[in-house]
Design a protein around this motif. Structure first.
Motif, PDB file in Angstrom:
ATOM      1  N   TYR A  29      33.836  36.132  35.932  1.00  0.00           N
ATOM      2  CA  TYR A  29      34.019  36.766  37.231  1.00  0.00           C
ATOM      3  C   TYR A  29      33.836  38.262  37.053  1.00  0.00           C
ATOM      4  O   TYR A  29      34.393  38.859  36.126  1.00  0.00           O
ATOM      5  CB  TYR A  29      35.422  36.460  37.770  1.00  0.00           C
ATOM      6  CG  TYR A  29      35.668  37.028  39.135  1.00  0.00           C
ATOM      7  CD1 TYR A  29      35.115  36.443  40.256  1.00  0.00           C
ATOM      8  CD2 TYR A  29      36.451  38.157  39.301  1.00  0.00           C
ATOM      9  CE1 TYR A  29      35.320  36.962  41.517  1.00  0.00           C
ATOM     10  CE2 TYR A  29      36.671  38.690  40.557  1.00  0.00           C
ATOM     11  CZ  TYR A  29      36.103  38.087  41.658  1.00  0.00           C
ATOM     12  OH  TYR A  29      36.313  38.611  42.907  1.00  0.00           O
ATOM     13  N   ASN A  30      33.055  38.879  37.899  1.00  0.00           N
ATOM     14  CA  ASN A  30      32.804  40.313  37.815  1.00  0.00           C
ATOM     15  C   ASN A  30      33.727  41.044  38.782  1.00  0.00           C
ATOM     16  O   ASN A  30      33.601  40.897  39.993  1.00  0.00           O
ATOM     17  CB  ASN A  30      31.335  40.604  38.140  1.00  0.00           C
ATOM     18  CG  ASN A  30      30.964  42.026  37.844  1.00  0.00           C
ATOM     19  OD1 ASN A  30      31.800  42.853  37.512  1.00  0.00           O
ATOM     20  ND2 ASN A  30      29.684  42.314  37.955  1.00  0.00           N
ATOM     21  N   GLU A  31      34.633  41.831  38.240  1.00  0.00           N
ATOM     22  CA  GLU A  31      35.613  42.531  39.072  1.00  0.00           C
ATOM     23  C   GLU A  31      34.998  43.696  39.851  1.00  0.00           C
ATOM     24  O   GLU A  31      35.518  44.078  40.895  1.00  0.00           O
ATOM     25  CB  GLU A  31      36.753  43.053  38.200  1.00  0.00           C
ATOM     26  CG  GLU A  31      37.551  41.956  37.547  1.00  0.00           C
ATOM     27  CD  GLU A  31      38.549  42.504  36.555  1.00  0.00           C
ATOM     28  OE1 GLU A  31      39.341  43.372  36.956  1.00  0.00           O
ATOM     29  OE2 GLU A  31      38.529  42.078  35.398  1.00  0.00           O
ATOM     30  N   GLU A  32      33.893  44.267  39.348  1.00  0.00           N
ATOM     31  CA  GLU A  32      33.289  45.413  40.028  1.00  0.00           C
ATOM     32  C   GLU A  32      32.700  45.015  41.380  1.00  0.00           C
ATOM     33  O   GLU A  32      32.925  45.683  42.373  1.00  0.00           O
ATOM     34  CB  GLU A  32      32.198  46.058  39.159  1.00  0.00           C
ATOM     35  CG  GLU A  32      32.751  46.834  37.979  1.00  0.00           C
ATOM     36  CD  GLU A  32      33.080  45.940  36.797  1.00  0.00           C
ATOM     37  OE1 GLU A  32      32.381  44.913  36.597  1.00  0.00           O
ATOM     38  OE2 GLU A  32      34.047  46.237  36.087  1.00  0.00           O
ATOM     39  N   ASP A  33      31.896  43.947  41.406  1.00  0.00           N
ATOM     40  CA  ASP A  33      31.306  43.549  42.682  1.00  0.00           C
ATOM     41  C   ASP A  33      31.917  42.264  43.236  1.00  0.00           C
ATOM     42  O   ASP A  33      31.392  41.669  44.174  1.00  0.00           O
ATOM     43  CB  ASP A  33      29.783  43.440  42.591  1.00  0.00           C
ATOM     44  CG  ASP A  33      29.299  42.557  41.464  1.00  0.00           C
ATOM     45  OD1 ASP A  33      30.133  41.939  40.792  1.00  0.00           O
ATOM     46  OD2 ASP A  33      28.080  42.471  41.262  1.00  0.00           O
ATOM     47  N   ASN A  46      44.809  39.931  31.256  1.00  0.00           N
ATOM     48  CA  ASN A  46      45.247  40.997  32.151  1.00  0.00           C
ATOM     49  C   ASN A  46      45.925  40.496  33.422  1.00  0.00           C
ATOM     50  O   ASN A  46      46.632  41.266  34.081  1.00  0.00           O
ATOM     51  CB  ASN A  46      44.076  41.902  32.524  1.00  0.00           C
ATOM     52  CG  ASN A  46      43.700  42.828  31.397  1.00  0.00           C
ATOM     53  OD1 ASN A  46      44.516  43.139  30.538  1.00  0.00           O
ATOM     54  ND2 ASN A  46      42.468  43.256  31.387  1.00  0.00           N
ATOM     55  N   ILE A  47      45.716  39.252  33.806  1.00  0.00           N
ATOM     56  CA  ILE A  47      46.372  38.750  35.019  1.00  0.00           C
ATOM     57  C   ILE A  47      47.582  37.871  34.700  1.00  0.00           C
ATOM     58  O   ILE A  47      48.266  37.426  35.615  1.00  0.00           O
ATOM     59  CB  ILE A  47      45.387  37.982  35.927  1.00  0.00           C
ATOM     60  CG1 ILE A  47      44.836  36.748  35.245  1.00  0.00           C
ATOM     61  CG2 ILE A  47      44.272  38.900  36.396  1.00  0.00           C
ATOM     62  CD1 ILE A  47      43.991  35.871  36.156  1.00  0.00           C
ATOM     63  N   LYS A 103      47.599  42.483  43.681  1.00  0.00           N
ATOM     64  CA  LYS A 103      47.596  41.231  42.940  1.00  0.00           C
ATOM     65  C   LYS A 103      46.163  40.706  42.823  1.00  0.00           C
ATOM     66  O   LYS A 103      45.362  40.870  43.739  1.00  0.00           O
ATOM     67  CB  LYS A 103      48.444  40.172  43.654  1.00  0.00           C
ATOM     68  CG  LYS A 103      49.925  40.458  43.646  1.00  0.00           C
ATOM     69  CD  LYS A 103      50.663  39.455  44.488  1.00  0.00           C
ATOM     70  CE  LYS A 103      51.159  38.331  43.627  1.00  0.00           C
ATOM     71  NZ  LYS A 103      52.017  37.397  44.383  1.00  0.00           N
ATOM     72  N   PHE A 104      45.862  40.082  41.687  1.00  0.00           N
ATOM     73  CA  PHE A 104      44.554  39.466  41.511  1.00  0.00           C
ATOM     74  C   PHE A 104      44.538  38.150  42.282  1.00  0.00           C
ATOM     75  O   PHE A 104      45.474  37.360  42.191  1.00  0.00           O
ATOM     76  CB  PHE A 104      44.280  39.208  40.028  1.00  0.00           C
ATOM     77  CG  PHE A 104      42.932  38.612  39.765  1.00  0.00           C
ATOM     78  CD1 PHE A 104      41.809  39.413  39.749  1.00  0.00           C
ATOM     79  CD2 PHE A 104      42.790  37.254  39.548  1.00  0.00           C
ATOM     80  CE1 PHE A 104      40.557  38.870  39.511  1.00  0.00           C
ATOM     81  CE2 PHE A 104      41.555  36.703  39.313  1.00  0.00           C
ATOM     82  CZ  PHE A 104      40.429  37.508  39.292  1.00  0.00           C
ATOM     83  N   ASN A 105      43.482  37.918  43.058  1.00  0.00           N
ATOM     84  CA  ASN A 105      43.348  36.684  43.820  1.00  0.00           C
ATOM     85  C   ASN A 105      42.888  35.574  42.875  1.00  0.00           C
ATOM     86  O   ASN A 105      41.720  35.514  42.493  1.00  0.00           O
ATOM     87  CB  ASN A 105      42.351  36.871  44.961  1.00  0.00           C
ATOM     88  CG  ASN A 105      42.326  35.686  45.887  1.00  0.00           C
ATOM     89  OD1 ASN A 105      42.873  34.627  45.590  1.00  0.00           O
ATOM     90  ND2 ASN A 105      41.687  35.856  47.025  1.00  0.00           N
ATOM     91  N   LYS A 106      43.803  34.696  42.508  1.00  0.00           N
ATOM     92  CA  LYS A 106      43.511  33.658  41.517  1.00  0.00           C
ATOM     93  C   LYS A 106      42.535  32.606  42.038  1.00  0.00           C
ATOM     94  O   LYS A 106      42.014  31.808  41.276  1.00  0.00           O
ATOM     95  CB  LYS A 106      44.803  33.023  41.037  1.00  0.00           C
ATOM     96  CG  LYS A 106      45.629  34.011  40.236  1.00  0.00           C
ATOM     97  CD  LYS A 106      46.875  33.394  39.662  1.00  0.00           C
ATOM     98  CE  LYS A 106      47.573  34.379  38.781  1.00  0.00           C
ATOM     99  NZ  LYS A 106      48.715  35.008  39.345  1.00  0.00           N
ATOM    100  N   ASN A 131      51.920  42.007  35.750  1.00  0.00           N
ATOM    101  CA  ASN A 131      50.790  41.913  34.827  1.00  0.00           C
ATOM    102  C   ASN A 131      50.028  43.229  34.798  1.00  0.00           C
ATOM    103  O   ASN A 131      50.146  44.048  35.716  1.00  0.00           O
ATOM    104  CB  ASN A 131      49.880  40.737  35.201  1.00  0.00           C
ATOM    105  CG  ASN A 131      49.312  40.846  36.591  1.00  0.00           C
ATOM    106  OD1 ASN A 131      48.700  41.846  36.939  1.00  0.00           O
ATOM    107  ND2 ASN A 131      49.504  39.829  37.407  1.00  0.00           N
ATOM    108  N   PRO A 132      49.223  43.456  33.752  1.00  0.00           N
ATOM    109  CA  PRO A 132      48.491  44.721  33.639  1.00  0.00           C
ATOM    110  C   PRO A 132      47.561  44.990  34.827  1.00  0.00           C
ATOM    111  O   PRO A 132      47.424  46.136  35.251  1.00  0.00           O
ATOM    112  CB  PRO A 132      47.690  44.559  32.348  1.00  0.00           C
ATOM    113  CG  PRO A 132      48.469  43.585  31.542  1.00  0.00           C
ATOM    114  CD  PRO A 132      49.086  42.648  32.534  1.00  0.00           C
TER     115      PRO A 132
END
Length: 195
Positions: A124-128, A67-68, A87-90, A78-79
């Motif tokens: 990695y948990n995206e929720e918390d 997804n990233i 943006k996702f923090n890589k 990206n999705p």
């Protein structure tokens, strides 16, 4: 084809489309995605040298990686960015299966106990917005942002409970002062300390 799922699709304006049984060719894009994800799962488990029962964590990690990653169908985006607008923090990503040390809060340890608990990074948990670390001694998964990481490939020693897995070469006693390895009690003298 349950009514609850059909009702949910209608509520969110999703159109259901069905294909005949045993005709994977009609589901080409989904079949290809499933194959990509499971090839990634196999690669993650193999590179981390983890047993197969970690496949669920590996699949979650593979989905996050998928997804990233930039996609041509999203014009190089990206999705994750298309869905969230950010943006996702890589920097949050770590290699799957890397050794991890999770900080233990003061209330969960005494002054002489280790300040960290050793485990294996499993995602990695995206929720918390935290790291997931499997602790083999308890069989639990901790959610924490206070984690330090090692290199991938040391996970089997952690799972086996080998306390010397991080040491290479000389034994630990070579790094200790001589009084710590002898049976004598250490002594101090007042002239060794300068005011």
């Amino acid at each position: 084809k349950g009514t609850a799922f059909t009702d949910a699709c209608l509520e969110y304006q999703f159109r259901q489309r069905f294909s005949p049984p045993h005709t994977q060719a009609l589901n080409g894009s989904i079949e290809r995605l499933w194959r990509t994800l499971f090839e990634t799962v196999r690669a993650l488990l193999f590179s981390a040298k983890l047993p197969d029962h970690f496949w669920g964590f590996a699949l979650k990690h593979a989905v996050l990686l998928y997804n990233i990653a930039p996609k041509p169908s999203f014009d190089g985006s990206n999705p994750f960015k298309v869905l969230t607008g950010a943006k996702f923090n890589k920097r949050h990503l770590q290699p799957f299966g890397a050794p991890a040390w999770v900080h233990k809060e003061k209330g969960h340890r005494t002054k002489l106990q280790p300040r960290a608990q050793r485990g294996i990074y499993v995602g990695y948990n995206e929720e918390d917005l935290c790291h997931l670390v499997y602790i083999p001694t308890t069989g639990s998964v901790l959610h924490s942002i206070h984690v330090h990481f090692g290199t991938v490939g040391d996970a089997p020693q952690i799972l086996d409970g080998d306390d010397n897995w991080q040491q290479e070469g000389a034994p630990l006693t070579e790094y200790l002062p001589s009084f710590a390895t002898s049976s004598e009690t250490p002594t101090t003298s007042s002239d060794s300390c300068s005011p």
